[in-house]
Scaffold this motif. Structure first.
Motif, PDB file in Angstrom:
ATOM      1  N   HIS A   1       0.886  -1.172   0.000  1.00  0.00           N
ATOM      2  CA  HIS A   1       0.000   0.000   0.000  1.00  0.00           C
ATOM      3  C   HIS A   1       0.925   1.223   0.000  1.00  0.00           C
ATOM      4  O   HIS A   1       1.071   1.910   1.014  1.00  0.00           O
TER       5      HIS A   1
ATOM      6  N   ARG B   1      -0.983  -4.951   4.694  1.00  0.00           N
ATOM      7  CA  ARG B   1      -0.135  -4.440   3.606  1.00  0.00           C
ATOM      8  C   ARG B   1       0.514  -3.111   3.967  1.00  0.00           C
ATOM      9  O   ARG B   1       1.576  -2.767   3.450  1.00  0.00           O
TER      10      ARG B   1
ATOM     11  N   GLN C   1      -6.661  -8.349  10.066  1.00  0.00           N
ATOM     12  CA  GLN C   1      -7.335  -8.284   8.765  1.00  0.00           C
ATOM     13  C   GLN C   1      -8.269  -9.494   8.575  1.00  0.00           C
ATOM     14  O   GLN C   1      -7.952 -10.448   7.861  1.00  0.00           O
TER      15      GLN C   1
HETATM   16  C1  NCD Z   1      -5.701  -0.045   5.326  1.00  0.00           C
HETATM   17  C2  NCD Z   1      -5.786  -0.967   4.109  1.00  0.00           C
HETATM   18  O1  NCD Z   1      -6.745  -0.888   3.332  1.00  0.00           O
HETATM   19  O2  NCD Z   1      -4.846  -1.721   3.951  1.00  0.00           O
HETATM   20  N1  NCD Z   1      -6.639   0.991   5.291  1.00  0.00           N
HETATM   21  C3  NCD Z   1      -6.289   2.178   4.676  1.00  0.00           C
HETATM   22  O3  NCD Z   1      -6.078   2.226   3.478  1.00  0.00           O
HETATM   23  N2  NCD Z   1      -6.153   3.265   5.438  1.00  0.00           N
HETATM   24  C4  NCD Z   1      -5.671  -0.767   6.618  1.00  0.00           C
HETATM   25  C5  NCD Z   1      -6.779  -1.704   6.966  1.00  0.00           C
HETATM   26  O4  NCD Z   1      -7.740  -1.915   6.210  1.00  0.00           O
HETATM   27  O5  NCD Z   1      -6.723  -2.252   8.076  1.00  0.00           O
END
Ligand code: NCD
Length: 326
Positions: A153, A186, A249
């Protein structure tokens, strides 16, 4: 930024072709050097000033972003939308892929080739690792990875590091503790890689089941970063400058009994923070589902809401850069 070719031959005349990142995909934090980060954070600062001074301006007037989300999102999708609109551009939002041709069985390469007929840049979130890289292979326009399954990410890691710089003034020498789901999260995969460009110490705290993947540990170790692994927060809390908390998650578990075993092992409370430094920050990519108690929110060290705002400036900077306007 050595790894990505510029897709400049397909971008319109009049843009600043020599600008760094112009026409580039943003797929992994592995593509960034420290110089790149300094540059991105400089642009993000300018964006912050411009938003404070005039709110919305015309840097990307006439440009269109396609926001293609195959997984749920609140912050990432709305901050990219806000970023594009604050720069005077507009957005094609596709966040319910069940209403698009994806539900008819269209492949990702075809969906991307469709959207780039209408948009100048595509932001993609997808449940499979490598989906953004696959999309980028087929797309002539820049692809920005907004999360590829348990992979990376990168824009979150950029905003996370920006938060650290803004809040603590530097990265070098910091002690960073990542807590929770280090296997499937991620954001911590990207952040650990990005932090390894600096001389930091990283503590990974998780249950056995949710440990940081060995290949990421290896990558970080290769950069001579000092790391330690723990199952409890207590041994590292007092020395921590950045406590990065993550959500377990749930959506990545094949066996929900396993999720039940690990879902609420760590909860940060005001009591926890009594053991922490006076000058440190608590971060979380959000959403949180119980791992930081709401009583912590009023503590000045709780940086997670400010962290979201930094994300707007980072995404404004990235959009301006890949479209050749910064
Ligand atoms: C995260 C993701 O989507 O990986 N969220 C985000 O983008 N801020 C973290 C998560 O979903 O826990």
């Amino acid at each position: 930024m050595a790894t990505m070719a510029t897709k400049s031959n397909h971008l319109p005349l009049g843009d600043q072709r020599n600008a760094p990142f112009y026409g580039k995909d943003i797929l992994s934090v592995k593509q960034f050097s420290r110089e790149d980060l300094t540059y991105i954070y400089g642009v993000a600062h300018e964006m912050r000033e411009m938003v404070a001074r005039i709110g919305t301006f015309d840097l990307l007037k006439g440009k269109i972003l396609a926001n293609l989300f195959y997984e749920p999102s609140t912050r990432t999708s709305s901050s990219f939308t806000a970023a594009m609109e604050r720069l005077g551009g507009s957005v094609i939002p596709i966040n319910e892929v069940k209403y698009s041709s994806v539900s008819k069985g269209e492949s990702l390469p075809d969906t991307v080739r469709t959207l780039e007929c209408y948009a100048d840049v595509i932001v993609l979130r997808h449940p499979e690792v490598g989906a953004s890289a696959l999309a980028a292979k087929y797309a002539r326009k820049p692809i920005i990875n907004a999360g590829d399954g348990v992979g990376e990410h990168p824009t979150q890691a950029l905003l996370d590091l920006f938060t650290i710089v803004e809040e603590l003034g530097h990265v070098e020498g910091l002690n960073v503790t990542m807590l929770g789901d280090l296997k499937y999260g991620r954001t911590v995969h990207s952040l650990a890689r990005l932090l390894s460009l600096y001389q930091v110490k990283i503590n990974f705290v998780s249950p056995e089941l949710l440990k940081m993947p060995p290949e990421i540990i290896e990558e970080v170790k290769e950069k001579s970063i000092q790391i330690s692994e723990h199952s409890e927060l207590e041994p590292v809390l007092a020395e921590t400058d950045v406590l990065y908390v993550t959500r377990v998650q749930k959506e990545r578990f094949e066996n929900l009994d396993e999720y039940e075993q690990v879902k609420s092992l760590y909860v940060i409370t005001p009591e926890t923070l009594k053991q922490a430094k006076k000058k440190m920050i608590v971060m979380h990519p959000l959403p949180r589902v119980g791992e930081i108690s709401p009583e912590v929110d009023g503590d000045p060290r709780a940086a997670y809401f400010r962290q979201m705002e930094y994300g707007l400036y980072i995404r404004m900077a990235l959009l301006a850069m890949v479209l050749g306007k910064a």
